[in-house]
Design a protein around this motif. Sequence first.
Motif, PDB file in Angstrom:
ATOM      1  N   VAL A 158     -19.418  -6.929 -63.745  1.00 60.84           N
ATOM      2  CA  VAL A 158     -19.888  -7.993 -64.633  1.00 60.84           C
ATOM      3  C   VAL A 158     -19.758  -7.512 -66.076  1.00 60.84           C
ATOM      4  CG1 VAL A 158     -21.762  -9.587 -65.180  1.00 60.84           C
ATOM      5  CG2 VAL A 158     -21.535  -8.707 -62.847  1.00 60.84           C
ATOM      6  N   VAL A 159     -19.001  -8.275 -66.848  1.00 61.91           N
ATOM      7  CA  VAL A 159     -18.756  -7.943 -68.256  1.00 61.91           C
ATOM      8  C   VAL A 159     -19.362  -9.057 -69.094  1.00 61.91           C
ATOM      9  CG1 VAL A 159     -16.969  -7.511 -70.004  1.00 61.91           C
ATOM     10  CG2 VAL A 159     -16.575  -6.838 -67.600  1.00 61.91           C
ATOM     11  N   GLY A 160     -20.010  -8.695 -70.209  1.00 58.28           N
ATOM     12  CA  GLY A 160     -20.601  -9.718 -71.080  1.00 58.28           C
ATOM     13  C   GLY A 160     -20.137  -9.544 -72.500  1.00 58.28           C
ATOM     14  N   SER A 161     -20.149 -10.638 -73.269  1.00 55.60           N
ATOM     15  CA  SER A 161     -19.798 -10.528 -74.688  1.00 55.60           C
ATOM     16  C   SER A 161     -21.017 -10.863 -75.543  1.00 55.60           C
ATOM     17  CB  SER A 161     -18.650 -11.469 -75.049  1.00 55.60           C
ATOM     18  OG  SER A 161     -19.076 -12.811 -75.072  1.00 55.60           O
ATOM     19  N   THR A 162     -21.005 -10.331 -76.749  1.00 56.24           N
ATOM     20  CA  THR A 162     -22.032 -10.615 -77.746  1.00 56.24           C
ATOM     21  C   THR A 162     -21.397 -10.502 -79.131  1.00 56.24           C
ATOM     22  OG1 THR A 162     -24.130  -9.864 -78.694  1.00 56.24           O
ATOM     23  CG2 THR A 162     -22.782  -8.173 -77.663  1.00 56.24           C
ATOM     24  N   GLY A 163     -22.015 -11.148 -80.115  1.00 60.61           N
ATOM     25  CA  GLY A 163     -21.563 -10.972 -81.493  1.00 60.61           C
ATOM     26  C   GLY A 163     -22.438  -9.970 -82.233  1.00 60.61           C
ATOM     27  N   SER A 164     -23.463  -9.455 -81.542  1.00 56.92           N
ATOM     28  CA  SER A 164     -24.444  -8.568 -82.180  1.00 56.92           C
ATOM     29  C   SER A 164     -24.409  -7.215 -81.475  1.00 56.92           C
ATOM     30  CB  SER A 164     -25.850  -9.157 -82.074  1.00 56.92           C
ATOM     31  OG  SER A 164     -25.861 -10.518 -82.468  1.00 56.92           O
ATOM     32  N   ALA A 165     -23.854  -6.208 -82.150  1.00 52.86           N
ATOM     33  CA  ALA A 165     -23.636  -4.908 -81.502  1.00 52.86           C
ATOM     34  C   ALA A 165     -24.942  -4.316 -80.959  1.00 52.86           C
ATOM     35  CB  ALA A 165     -22.976  -3.946 -82.486  1.00 52.86           C
ATOM     36  N   TRP A 166     -26.096  -4.592 -81.634  1.00 48.96           N
ATOM     37  CA  TRP A 166     -27.363  -3.975 -81.192  1.00 48.96           C
ATOM     38  C   TRP A 166     -27.785  -4.455 -79.800  1.00 48.96           C
ATOM     39  CZ3 TRP A 166     -31.628  -7.035 -80.075  1.00 48.96           C
ATOM     40  CH2 TRP A 166     -31.642  -8.332 -80.584  1.00 48.96           C
ATOM     41  N   LYS A 167     -27.196  -5.561 -79.323  1.00 47.03           N
ATOM     42  CA  LYS A 167     -27.613  -6.092 -78.022  1.00 47.03           C
ATOM     43  C   LYS A 167     -26.918  -5.403 -76.846  1.00 47.03           C
ATOM     44  CE  LYS A 167     -28.664 -10.621 -79.952  1.00 47.03           C
ATOM     45  NZ  LYS A 167     -28.330 -12.058 -80.042  1.00 47.03           N
ATOM     46  N   ALA A 168     -25.867  -4.626 -77.136  1.00 45.50           N
ATOM     47  CA  ALA A 168     -25.061  -4.070 -76.044  1.00 45.50           C
ATOM     48  C   ALA A 168     -25.895  -3.198 -75.106  1.00 45.50           C
ATOM     49  CB  ALA A 168     -23.888  -3.291 -76.614  1.00 45.50           C
ATOM     50  N   GLU A 169     -26.774  -2.361 -75.679  1.00 45.03           N
ATOM     51  CA  GLU A 169     -27.563  -1.463 -74.845  1.00 45.03           C
ATOM     52  C   GLU A 169     -28.506  -2.261 -73.941  1.00 45.03           C
ATOM     53  OE1 GLU A 169     -26.768   1.583 -74.535  1.00 45.03           O
ATOM     54  OE2 GLU A 169     -28.325   1.809 -72.990  1.00 45.03           O
ATOM     55  N   ARG A 170     -29.136  -3.289 -74.541  1.00 44.74           N
ATOM     56  CA  ARG A 170     -30.045  -4.144 -73.756  1.00 44.74           C
ATOM     57  C   ARG A 170     -29.278  -4.806 -72.605  1.00 44.74           C
ATOM     58  NH1 ARG A 170     -34.294  -6.386 -76.779  1.00 44.74           N
ATOM     59  NH2 ARG A 170     -34.953  -7.359 -74.843  1.00 44.74           N
ATOM     60  N   MET A 171     -28.039  -5.202 -72.892  1.00 45.45           N
ATOM     61  CA  MET A 171     -27.241  -5.875 -71.850  1.00 45.45           C
ATOM     62  C   MET A 171     -26.918  -4.909 -70.717  1.00 45.45           C
ATOM     63  SD  MET A 171     -24.837  -8.203 -74.326  1.00 45.45           S
ATOM     64  CE  MET A 171     -23.860  -9.015 -73.065  1.00 45.45           C
ATOM     65  N   ARG A 172     -26.614  -3.660 -71.078  1.00 45.90           N
ATOM     66  CA  ARG A 172     -26.317  -2.676 -70.015  1.00 45.90           C
ATOM     67  C   ARG A 172     -27.562  -2.437 -69.169  1.00 45.90           C
ATOM     68  NH1 ARG A 172     -23.640  -0.127 -74.258  1.00 45.90           N
ATOM     69  NH2 ARG A 172     -21.436  -0.678 -74.241  1.00 45.90           N
ATOM     70  N   GLU A 173     -28.735  -2.364 -69.825  1.00 44.39           N
ATOM     71  CA  GLU A 173     -29.989  -2.178 -69.065  1.00 44.39           C
ATOM     72  C   GLU A 173     -30.215  -3.344 -68.099  1.00 44.39           C
ATOM     73  OE1 GLU A 173     -32.175   0.076 -72.797  1.00 44.39           O
ATOM     74  OE2 GLU A 173     -32.989  -1.845 -72.096  1.00 44.39           O
ATOM     75  N   LEU A 174     -29.733  -4.512 -68.481  1.00 39.78           N
ATOM     76  CA  LEU A 174     -29.905  -5.706 -67.654  1.00 39.78           C
ATOM     77  C   LEU A 174     -28.933  -5.730 -66.475  1.00 39.78           C
ATOM     78  CD1 LEU A 174     -31.737  -8.231 -67.852  1.00 39.78           C
ATOM     79  CD2 LEU A 174     -29.875  -9.367 -69.094  1.00 39.78           C
ATOM     80  N   GLY A 175     -27.936  -4.850 -66.527  1.00 40.78           N
ATOM     81  CA  GLY A 175     -27.027  -4.762 -65.387  1.00 40.78           C
ATOM     82  C   GLY A 175     -25.568  -5.031 -65.692  1.00 40.78           C
ATOM     83  N   TYR A 176     -25.231  -5.367 -66.956  1.00 33.28           N
ATOM     84  CA  TYR A 176     -23.810  -5.533 -67.272  1.00 33.28           C
ATOM     85  C   TYR A 176     -23.116  -4.173 -67.143  1.00 33.28           C
ATOM     86  CZ  TYR A 176     -24.425 -10.267 -69.112  1.00 33.28           C
ATOM     87  OH  TYR A 176     -24.682 -11.612 -69.228  1.00 33.28           O
ATOM     88  N   ASP A 177     -21.950  -4.179 -66.509  1.00 35.61           N
ATOM     89  CA  ASP A 177     -21.179  -2.934 -66.378  1.00 35.61           C
ATOM     90  C   ASP A 177     -20.514  -2.579 -67.692  1.00 35.61           C
ATOM     91  OD1 ASP A 177     -21.406  -2.426 -63.434  1.00 35.61           O
ATOM     92  OD2 ASP A 177     -20.543  -4.442 -63.379  1.00 35.61           O
ATOM     93  N   ALA A 178     -20.141  -3.596 -68.456  1.00 35.72           N
ATOM     94  CA  ALA A 178     -19.485  -3.352 -69.743  1.00 35.72           C
ATOM     95  C   ALA A 178     -19.822  -4.501 -70.680  1.00 35.72           C
ATOM     96  CB  ALA A 178     -17.967  -3.250 -69.553  1.00 35.72           C
ATOM     97  N   VAL A 179     -19.828  -4.170 -71.978  1.00 36.02           N
ATOM     98  CA  VAL A 179     -20.144  -5.181 -72.993  1.00 36.02           C
ATOM     99  C   VAL A 179     -19.043  -5.156 -74.046  1.00 36.02           C
ATOM    100  CG1 VAL A 179     -21.802  -5.866 -74.778  1.00 36.02           C
ATOM    101  CG2 VAL A 179     -22.625  -4.905 -72.608  1.00 36.02           C
ATOM    102  N   VAL A 180     -18.557  -6.331 -74.412  1.00 34.14           N
ATOM    103  CA  VAL A 180     -17.545  -6.427 -75.467  1.00 34.14           C
ATOM    104  C   VAL A 180     -18.158  -7.190 -76.645  1.00 34.14           C
ATOM    105  CG1 VAL A 180     -15.500  -6.198 -74.024  1.00 34.14           C
ATOM    106  CG2 VAL A 180     -16.545  -8.448 -74.267  1.00 34.14           C
ATOM    107  N   THR A 181     -17.804  -6.751 -77.845  1.00 34.06           N
ATOM    108  CA  THR A 181     -18.413  -7.302 -79.053  1.00 34.06           C
ATOM    109  C   THR A 181     -17.376  -8.073 -79.846  1.00 34.06           C
ATOM    110  OG1 THR A 181     -19.836  -5.359 -79.071  1.00 34.06           O
ATOM    111  CG2 THR A 181     -19.840  -6.683 -81.048  1.00 34.06           C
ATOM    112  N   ARG A 182     -17.734  -9.296 -80.237  1.00 35.37           N
ATOM    113  CA  ARG A 182     -16.805 -10.144 -80.980  1.00 35.37           C
ATOM    114  C   ARG A 182     -16.403  -9.544 -82.320  1.00 35.37           C
ATOM    115  NH1 ARG A 182     -20.484 -14.034 -80.213  1.00 35.37           N
ATOM    116  NH2 ARG A 182     -20.314 -14.085 -77.980  1.00 35.37           N
ATOM    117  N   PRO A 183     -15.160  -9.715 -82.813  1.00 34.80           N
ATOM    118  CA  PRO A 183     -14.029 -10.364 -82.148  1.00 34.80           C
ATOM    119  C   PRO A 183     -13.480  -9.517 -80.995  1.00 34.80           C
ATOM    120  CG  PRO A 183     -13.323  -9.422 -84.249  1.00 34.80           C
ATOM    121  CD  PRO A 183     -14.807  -9.203 -84.163  1.00 34.80           C
ATOM    122  N   LEU A 184     -13.130 -10.186 -79.888  1.00 36.55           N
ATOM    123  CA  LEU A 184     -12.831  -9.438 -78.663  1.00 36.55           C
ATOM    124  C   LEU A 184     -11.479  -8.735 -78.670  1.00 36.55           C
ATOM    125  CD1 LEU A 184     -14.264 -11.795 -75.902  1.00 36.55           C
ATOM    126  CD2 LEU A 184     -15.425 -10.159 -77.371  1.00 36.55           C
TER     127      LEU A 184
END
Length: 318
Positions: A158-184
């Motif tokens: 499961v991969v998720g995107s965000t426009g806010s780099a600070w959210k990436a860690e929170r997303m990984r804690e939630l279970g995302y395997d990888a996070v990509v930050t806009r622009p992709l």
Amino acid sequence: MREIRVAPTGEPAVVRAGLPEPGPGEVLVRNRWFTVFAALRTLLAGGVPGAPLPALRPGDTLFGPAIGEIVGGPDAGALVRHMRGWREYAAVPVSEIDPVSPALPDPVAHFAQGTTAYGALTRAAPIRPGDTVFVSGGAGSVGTMAGQIARLLGAGRVVGSTGSAWKAERMRELGYDAVVTRPLDEQLAKAAPDGVDVLFDNVGGGDLRAAIAAANRSARFALVGALSGQLAQHGSGTTGPVEIDSYQVILKQITMTGYSAGGDAEVRAEWDARFAEWLSAGRIEFPHVLVDGIEQAPQALRDVWAGRHFGTVVVTLT
Ligand SMILES: NC(=O)c1ccc[n+]([C@@H]2O[C@H](COP(=O)([O-])OP(=O)(O)OC[C@H]3O[C@@H](n4cnc5c(N)ncnc54)[C@H](OP(=O)(O)O)[C@@H]3O)[C@@H](O)[C@H]2O)c1
């Protein structure tokens, strides 16, 4: 009592108002919580014909999901959910209230936007075991639920995107395997090296283009939101224009399905049962932020639009 109305400038503002008097077939509800959600930008900008929620004009009181307790009558004190949020008290038609079931440990969990996420991932773009799923806007109210639900339904990555780099860690804690930050750009291809099988799209725009580029043959796309248009700094807020490479859609035989949860009672009942089961087993969480007091709500809405919050934003009325 206080409520939030659209000021002549178009901005939401706190005003004092008389206590509403319930008419025939209505009950008075003292609201205890209501949610602050991104799509209000579209409603304040004039709305979209055919959309489930109407436009908001100057003088209108904002609305949206709320939970409160019935005041007076035989059901006094009962917790109910309804759509007349953004005010301390509401007169609500009995036909528009739902009892808050005790199946969830915290009433606030009823605000989780899981019906939309679950419906899209079981109906519009059903997950198959081992799928790679890309959730655009994966840190938002719908997205935080969609990422978790994708995993629980059997996704392999499961991969998720965000426009806010600070959210990436929170997303990984939630279970995302990888996070990509806009622009992709090329990031998605790296984050999903085996390609994308399912897109859960909250964003449109560049995220949709990136998903098409990274898609596998016969990928399934559920188009659920258009945040790139709704929250564009210079756009109208009411459209989600995007230029895509339709040639790639054809070659890869991608299926794109628009999904609107609307009032699908079957999906909602199924989701309510699964959510209660997953919550009590500790297999899912409801990421949310509590904002204290109605006077904070207009700023909370601007903060949602600006990407300053993670998950669902709930205003608490004390
Ligand atoms: N189809 C349905 O039945 C259904 C039901 C409910 C909602 N929706 C739609 O689903 C979408 C998500 O709703 P939501 O309530 O969960 O919203 P949300 O994701 O909580 O919206 C706020 C987030 O949008 C992101 N954002 C801000 N500006 C952006 C931009 N220019 N481009 C892309 N993202 C931007 C920010 O996240 P980052 O900081 O992570 O970028 C911000 O935190 C909306 O389009 C909504 O209308 C559809």
